[in-house]
Motif scaffolding. Sequence first.
Motif, mmCIF file in Angstrom:
data_model
loop_
_atom_site.group_PDB
_atom_site.id
_atom_site.type_symbol
_atom_site.label_atom_id
_atom_site.label_comp_id
_atom_site.label_asym_id
_atom_site.label_seq_id
_atom_site.Cartn_x
_atom_site.Cartn_y
_atom_site.Cartn_z
ATOM 1 N N VAL A 254 0.919 -0.990 0.011
ATOM 2 C CA VAL A 254 0.041 -0.106 0.055
ATOM 3 C C VAL A 254 0.842 0.844 0.071
ATOM 4 N N ILE A 255 2.343 1.114 0.634
ATOM 5 C CA ILE A 255 2.930 2.580 0.577
ATOM 6 C C ILE A 255 3.526 2.694 -0.623
ATOM 7 N N LEU A 256 4.027 1.943 -1.188
ATOM 8 C CA LEU A 256 4.247 1.668 -2.702
ATOM 9 C C LEU A 256 3.626 2.363 -3.768
ATOM 10 N N GLU A 257 1.890 1.571 -3.769
ATOM 11 C CA GLU A 257 1.202 2.317 -4.689
ATOM 12 C C GLU A 257 0.806 3.302 -4.380
ATOM 13 N N ARG A 258 0.923 4.048 -3.094
ATOM 14 C CA ARG A 258 0.083 5.345 -2.851
ATOM 15 C C ARG A 258 1.753 6.335 -3.710
ATOM 16 N N ILE A 259 2.975 5.525 -2.755
ATOM 17 C CA ILE A 259 4.059 6.793 -3.382
ATOM 18 C C ILE A 259 3.791 7.103 -4.812
ATOM 19 N N PHE A 260 4.035 5.904 -5.784
ATOM 20 C CA PHE A 260 3.757 5.242 -6.757
ATOM 21 C C PHE A 260 2.012 5.801 -7.329
ATOM 22 N N ALA A 261 1.281 5.555 -7.206
ATOM 23 C CA ALA A 261 -0.025 5.982 -7.570
ATOM 24 C C ALA A 261 -0.464 4.736 -8.238
ATOM 25 N N LEU A 262 0.271 3.713 -7.803
ATOM 26 C CA LEU A 262 0.222 2.436 -8.721
ATOM 27 C C LEU A 262 -2.048 1.666 -8.344
ATOM 28 N N PRO A 263 -2.711 2.037 -9.544
ATOM 29 C CA PRO A 263 -4.233 1.661 -8.556
ATOM 30 C C PRO A 263 -4.179 -0.566 -8.107
ATOM 31 N N GLY A 264 -3.096 -0.390 -7.108
ATOM 32 C CA GLY A 264 -3.469 -1.786 -6.303
ATOM 33 C C GLY A 264 -4.170 -1.827 -5.195
ATOM 34 N N ILE A 265 -4.989 -3.217 -4.743
ATOM 35 C CA ILE A 265 -5.337 -3.132 -3.504
ATOM 36 C C ILE A 265 -5.162 -2.854 -2.240
ATOM 37 N N GLY A 266 -3.846 -2.114 -2.093
ATOM 38 C CA GLY A 266 -3.124 -1.878 -1.134
ATOM 39 C C GLY A 266 -4.375 -0.831 -1.023
ATOM 40 N N GLN A 267 -3.837 0.513 -1.854
ATOM 41 C CA GLN A 267 -4.868 1.707 -1.777
ATOM 42 C C GLN A 267 -6.482 1.302 -1.883
ATOM 43 N N LEU A 268 -6.741 0.927 -2.622
ATOM 44 C CA LEU A 268 -8.878 0.038 -2.742
ATOM 45 C C LEU A 268 -8.947 -0.176 -0.863
ATOM 46 N N ALA A 269 -8.102 -0.719 0.023
ATOM 47 C CA ALA A 269 -8.433 -1.749 1.161
ATOM 48 C C ALA A 269 -8.103 -0.144 2.184
ATOM 49 N N VAL A 270 -7.721 0.664 2.237
ATOM 50 C CA VAL A 270 -6.945 1.529 2.634
ATOM 51 C C VAL A 270 -8.557 2.475 2.388
ATOM 52 N N THR A 271 -8.700 3.354 1.350
ATOM 53 C CA THR A 271 -10.171 4.093 1.415
ATOM 54 C C THR A 271 -11.429 3.323 0.957
ATOM 55 N N SER A 272 -11.549 1.803 1.271
ATOM 56 C CA SER A 272 -12.546 0.997 1.826
ATOM 57 C C SER A 272 -12.670 1.594 3.430
ATOM 58 N N THR A 273 -11.900 1.171 4.313
ATOM 59 C CA THR A 273 -11.744 1.011 5.278
ATOM 60 C C THR A 273 -12.430 2.107 6.258
ATOM 61 N N VAL A 274 -11.581 3.779 5.579
ATOM 62 C CA VAL A 274 -11.614 4.978 5.962
ATOM 63 C C VAL A 274 -13.500 5.231 5.998
ATOM 64 N N SER A 275 -13.532 4.788 4.690
ATOM 65 C CA SER A 275 -14.974 5.302 4.935
ATOM 66 C C SER A 275 -15.982 4.361 5.609
ATOM 67 N N GLY A 276 -15.347 2.871 5.735
ATOM 68 C CA GLY A 276 -16.507 1.913 6.053
ATOM 69 C C GLY A 276 -17.311 0.419 4.970
ATOM 70 N N ASP A 277 -16.486 1.126 3.934
ATOM 71 C CA ASP A 277 -16.878 0.028 2.880
ATOM 72 C C ASP A 277 -16.705 -1.773 3.253
ATOM 73 N N ILE A 278 -17.657 -1.820 4.095
ATOM 74 C CA ILE A 278 -17.392 -3.589 4.707
ATOM 75 C C ILE A 278 -17.474 -4.534 3.617
ATOM 76 N N PRO A 279 -17.835 -4.182 2.246
ATOM 77 C CA PRO A 279 -17.940 -5.591 1.373
ATOM 78 C C PRO A 279 -16.339 -5.398 0.644
ATOM 79 N N ILE A 280 -16.129 -4.110 0.092
ATOM 80 C CA ILE A 280 -14.452 -3.884 -0.340
ATOM 81 C C ILE A 280 -13.165 -4.596 0.854
ATOM 82 N N VAL A 281 -14.059 -4.148 2.040
ATOM 83 C CA VAL A 281 -12.304 -4.312 2.646
ATOM 84 C C VAL A 281 -12.317 -6.145 2.873
ATOM 85 N N MET A 282 -13.817 -6.972 3.047
ATOM 86 C CA MET A 282 -13.827 -8.101 3.339
ATOM 87 C C MET A 282 -13.651 -9.153 1.989
ATOM 88 N N GLY A 283 -13.737 -8.205 0.479
ATOM 89 C CA GLY A 283 -12.919 -8.750 -0.305
ATOM 90 C C GLY A 283 -12.053 -8.975 -0.313
#
Length: 313
Positions: A254-283
């Motif tokens: 997630v850190i590397l994906e954020r530094i290089f703006a890579l659209p990976g699951i790391g960034q997806l996990a962080v944004t989903s956890t912050v917003s409370g998007d439980i289905p995405i986080v569990m996926g």
Amino acid sequence: MITYSLKRIASGIVLLAVICAAAYALLFVNGSSIARNIVGDQATEAQVEAKSIELGLDQPLPLRFLDWVGSALTGDLGRSWFGTLTVSDALTTRLPVTLALIGVAMLFVTLLATTIGTLAAVKRGWIDRAVQVGAVIGDAIPGFVLAVVLATVFAVQLGWFPAVSSIGPGAGADAWIASLTLPVIAIVLNYVTASAQQIRSAVIQQRDRDFVRTLRSRGLGESEILLKHVLRAAAPAGLTVLSLQFVGLLGGAVILERIFALPGIGQLAVTSTVSGDIPIVMGVVLYTVVIVVIVNLAVDLINGWLNPKVRVS
């Protein structure tokens, strides 16, 4: 070998169930209203209650988890609570980026670490000292620091690589190579010497074994002994270290994906956890644990094939 494999598969299934249950429970312990986060602060209590009922949040937590498990077993991970995208679609578009980053990086780490570690064990001298010093430096410098330095120098100042990832729908091989080169280099620089040190120690240990002296007494050449016998005996230790690094990178990507703006699951996990998007986080949790189980199972099976004593233990 079949019994050994079945035991490893069973332990992987148990691990998957435990982690998913723990993650699902932890996502609901912060005390905040998920329904309120979805409908917004301006919504009435009636609207919040209606959204809670729609999402099944009025049901007991164990019942909700069992319902999620039943759907997951059929391949239905649900939809995002903050959009119309299904969880499967969200993950399948981002997972290849993360796996490509980690997979390519670990491939180079494996090749370089095996070569350097073996040379350090056989030749010793300055190569051995360089591996020792490099391992200490690699452990002391966090990977994200190397990533920031590489991005600043080669992307921002020199402009040799894009500062922001150009990977997207329909992106060609050029975009993938340009976007992944710097993060892959950052991972390799951070991990290769530590891995080489472990392989070096394993090779030295195996070369001091009685079976190596027996092979020498039979007239076998050093190259044949090293390539056919020593490296095979040292492989389990190296594979274990590399598999642990692979698993660690899944969480640290997630850190590397954020530094290089890579659209990976790391960034997806962080944004989903912050917003409370439980289905995405569990996926994300489910996919990640499945990958970890598969990697560990593959390493166990390879170790069992290389060393029959592992299967007995």
